[in-house]
Design a protein around this motif. Structure first.
Motif, PDB file in Angstrom:
ATOM      1  N   GLY A   1      -0.549 -12.187  43.804  1.00  0.00           N
ATOM      2  CA  GLY A   1       0.013 -13.446  44.282  1.00  0.00           C
ATOM      3  C   GLY A   1       1.506 -13.318  44.499  1.00  0.00           C
ATOM      4  N   SER A   2       2.074 -14.264  45.221  1.00  0.00           N
ATOM      5  CA  SER A   2       3.505 -14.228  45.528  1.00  0.00           C
ATOM      6  C   SER A   2       4.351 -14.396  44.270  1.00  0.00           C
ATOM      7  N   LEU A   3       5.583 -13.891  44.327  1.00  0.00           N
ATOM      8  CA  LEU A   3       6.542 -14.065  43.240  1.00  0.00           C
ATOM      9  C   LEU A   3       7.262 -15.400  43.396  1.00  0.00           C
ATOM     10  N   HIS A   4       7.567 -16.033  42.268  1.00  0.00           N
ATOM     11  CA  HIS A   4       8.381 -17.247  42.309  1.00  0.00           C
ATOM     12  C   HIS A   4       9.739 -16.973  41.662  1.00  0.00           C
ATOM     13  N   VAL A   5      10.669 -17.898  41.813  1.00  0.00           N
ATOM     14  CA  VAL A   5      12.035 -17.662  41.351  1.00  0.00           C
ATOM     15  C   VAL A   5      12.123 -17.503  39.831  1.00  0.00           C
ATOM     16  N   GLY A   6      11.180 -18.095  39.105  1.00  0.00           N
ATOM     17  CA  GLY A   6      11.182 -17.918  37.654  1.00  0.00           C
ATOM     18  C   GLY A   6      10.959 -16.470  37.266  1.00  0.00           C
TER      19      GLY A   6
ATOM     20  N   ASN B   1      12.294 -22.608  33.714  1.00  0.00           N
ATOM     21  CA  ASN B   1      11.448 -23.724  34.136  1.00  0.00           C
ATOM     22  C   ASN B   1      11.873 -24.201  35.520  1.00  0.00           C
ATOM     23  N   LEU B   2      11.119 -25.121  36.060  1.00  0.00           N
ATOM     24  CA  LEU B   2      11.392 -25.645  37.401  1.00  0.00           C
ATOM     25  C   LEU B   2      11.446 -27.166  37.361  1.00  0.00           C
TER      26      LEU B   2
ATOM     27  N   ALA C   1       5.865 -24.334  41.853  1.00  0.00           N
ATOM     28  CA  ALA C   1       6.694 -23.132  41.959  1.00  0.00           C
ATOM     29  C   ALA C   1       7.514 -23.185  43.231  1.00  0.00           C
ATOM     30  N   VAL C   2       8.627 -22.453  43.216  1.00  0.00           N
ATOM     31  CA  VAL C   2       9.391 -22.172  44.431  1.00  0.00           C
ATOM     32  C   VAL C   2       9.159 -20.706  44.718  1.00  0.00           C
ATOM     33  N   TRP C   3       8.434 -20.424  45.771  1.00  0.00           N
ATOM     34  CA  TRP C   3       7.997 -19.058  46.059  1.00  0.00           C
ATOM     35  C   TRP C   3       9.108 -18.273  46.746  1.00  0.00           C
TER      36      TRP C   3
ATOM     37  N   LEU D   1       8.540 -30.099  47.149  1.00  0.00           N
ATOM     38  CA  LEU D   1       7.925 -29.433  46.003  1.00  0.00           C
ATOM     39  C   LEU D   1       6.787 -30.281  45.443  1.00  0.00           C
ATOM     40  N   LYS D   2       7.018 -31.577  45.328  1.00  0.00           N
ATOM     41  CA  LYS D   2       6.010 -32.474  44.751  1.00  0.00           C
ATOM     42  C   LYS D   2       4.843 -32.732  45.705  1.00  0.00           C
ATOM     43  N   GLU D   3       5.145 -32.782  47.002  1.00  0.00           N
ATOM     44  CA  GLU D   3       4.106 -33.146  47.961  1.00  0.00           C
ATOM     45  C   GLU D   3       3.392 -31.937  48.569  1.00  0.00           C
TER      46      GLU D   3
END
Length: 542
Positions: free
Chosen positions: A14-19, A322-323, A335-337, A537-539
């Motif tokens: 899966g893709s990496l997120h900023v965390g 955390n995000l 997540a922010v990818w 992000l929420k939607e």
């Protein structure tokens, strides 16, 4: 000095997120710093392409593990390249070189009596008709009573065996598995307790979370761990009678640091063991706290098993990011990818925020408001503004060049002190403090520019104006060295402005500066963007 820097290998499912990226950023900072210091650096990482997560993802998407792992390996590689990660090798555990080298080490450990056969009971799911690997057994952790898998607790990071779990269930069907006997290979981890303790006692460059968690394992006593698993995807077992099994990912994945460093050394014509064994060499492991025991307990034991004693290991183990006040969740898509982030924002701005806001000693939080403010206020308003107004002024009033005006020795001392101070903190894994020290200095030099008022002295005292601007050029030149490990793209641009070819971690002075064509280092981000990104992000779950 010979230096190995190993960033943790992300699962290619899966893709990496900023965390996740926040725990890996220190590796590139260290690599760039040590190269500037003139050290011999091998910086490696790659995609963890074997094991259960890849099989599960392939099954979900109706394809093969080869297709899945190659897809995300390519994505990882592109993301790291765009972010400026200076890997000597970003490999993959599905490569032939990794497989063959791991098999050689397994045979060496077996011949040294550190791997042995054992008849054990293993959980079998009648409903699914198969023996269950650890990750497919879910239940409750006996230590913290959180949700856990058969290999590790997701809450407290305790390494587990399936029999430790309470209320065991098959992940695939939810049925309770039964117990059957089966033969497996085991690694004699218990034999290496003294070796691990000797490395742990040094605690040189170890973060507090690694020190405490490793102490807990040592106090409880190390237990032997299975080397083989009933799985169809991974490294073959190089022993007769185990053709239906593969090397368990926990042992072959951590061996990737060795296999990758061997590959780099082969290409350089160097001896790989010198990097691991030399008294003056240094090995950094960069990872999140969920991976601490694999790096601080299991890997040192494996090194001892193949004859590498007392390596100088430094553990840069991050806490969690955390995000927007909540934990990252790939399953809930909170997540922010990284592909999105890199496509839409300045890579140096990303690097800066994940460092200055990094989860070094405690959990941190990624917020869009914080990211945009750090870009506008720190990078653009403080650093970028100082560079721009100094160099533009030279172009406007002195045709882009200045004579050798001489530099006040006070500035030289300030820089010598700053190089030492920042370098010491980088080597100690204190990247946030190191970066803060530089920006405190940038605040000081902005005040210097304002106090000197070159826009007035250019009319009333041209020599004084040139001396001020000459000093600003030297400040900018040295900032391009000090900040290169953190924001390399911007520093490369500055070196281009000033015609600097030398790469070093020491004071430099440009005696007759000639300023080339300029460009803006950072663009201002509209503050409304923070609100838009949170809504998205929420939607939409970017």
């Amino acid at each position: 000095m010979k230096v190995i820097i190993g960033n943790a290998w992300p699962y290619a499912n899966g893709s990496l997120h900023v965390g996740r990226l926040s725990s890996l950023m220190p590796g590139d900072i260290l690599a760039r710093y040590h190269r500037l210091m003139g050290d011999e650096v091998i910086f490696v990482s790659g995609s963890d392409c074997n094991g259960t997560p890849i099989l599960i993802k392939a099954k979900e998407e109706g394809t093969t593990p080869e297709v899945i792992s190659e897809k995300y390996h390519k994505e990882f590689k592109e993301c790291f390249e765009k972010l400026g990660f200076s890997y000597d090798l970003f490999g993959k555990t599905s490569s032939e070189h990794h497989h063959e080298t791991v098999k050689k080490f397994i045979l060496e450990l077996y011949n040294n009596k550190y791997i042995y056969e054992k008849l054990v009971t293993q959980y079998y799911c009648e409903e699914c008709g198969e023996f269950l690997i650890d990750k497919l057994i879910e239940g409750t952790c006996p230590h913290c009573h959180g949700a856990a898998r058969g290999d590790q607790c997701e809450e407290c990071a305790e390494i587990l065996d399936p029999e430790d779990l309470i209320d065991k269930k098959c992940k695939n069907c939810g049925k309770e598995p039964e117990v059957k006997e089966i033969k497996h290979l085991f690694f004699s981890l218990s034999k290496f307790e003294n070796d691990v303790r000797r490395i742990w006692i040094k605690q040189d460059g170890w973060r507090d979370n690694a020190i405490k968690l490793t102490k807990r394992y040592l106090d409880e006593g190390l237990r032997d761990r299975a080397v083989t698993r009933n799985i169809s995807w991974g490294v073959d077992v190089p022993l007769e009678g185990y053709e239906d099994k593969k090397i368990y990912v926990w042992i072959e994945a951590v061996m990737s640091y060795i296999t990758a460093s061997i590959k780099v050394c082969e290409e350089k014509g160097e001896e790989w063991r010198e990097y691991w064994e030399d008294e003056d060499s240094r090995v950094y492991f960069i990872h999140g706290k969920d991976n601490i025991p694999f790096h601080t307990v299991i890997f040192p034991a494996l090194l001892s098993g193949i004859g590498i004693k007392n390596p100088n290991l430094r553990m840069i183990s991050s806490e969690y990011m955390n995000l927007e006040g909540k934990k990252f969740s790939t399953t809930k898509n909170w997540a922010v990818w990284m592909p999105y982030m890199i496509e839409n924002y300045n890579p140096d701005a990303i690097r800066y925020y994940l460092t200055i806001n990094g989860p070094e000693k405690k959990d941190s939080d990624f917020s869009w408001r914080g990211f945009i403010n750090s870009t506008n206020n720190d990078l653009l308003g403080s650093f970028g503004n100082f560079v721009n107004r100094s160099l533009v002024f030279i172009h406007k009033y002195f045709d882009g060049s200045l004579p050798n005006c001489g530099l006040n020795p006070r500035w030289k001392k300030d820089f010598f002190d700053l190089y030492v101070e920042v370098g010491d903190k980088i080597e100690a894994g204190e990247f946030k403090d190191a970066l803060e020290d530089i920006f405190i200095f940038i605040k000081k030099v902005n005040k210097f520019f304002d106090d000197e008022k070159p826009w007035i002295t250019v009319e009333k005292d041209k020599n004084k104006c040139m001396e001020t601007l000459y000093t600003c050029v030297q400040i900018i030149a040295n900032l391009s060295n000090l900040l290169e490990p953190f924001i390399p793209y911007s520093c490369d641009k500055i070196k281009g402005f000033l015609g600097i070819e030398e790469r070093t971690w020491s004071f430099i002075e440009i005696k007759n500066p000639k300023i080339g064509a300029l460009e803006i280092l950072f663009e201002r981000i509209d503050k409304k963007k923070a609100v838009e990104e949170v809504i998205k992000l929420k939607e939409e779950k970017i």
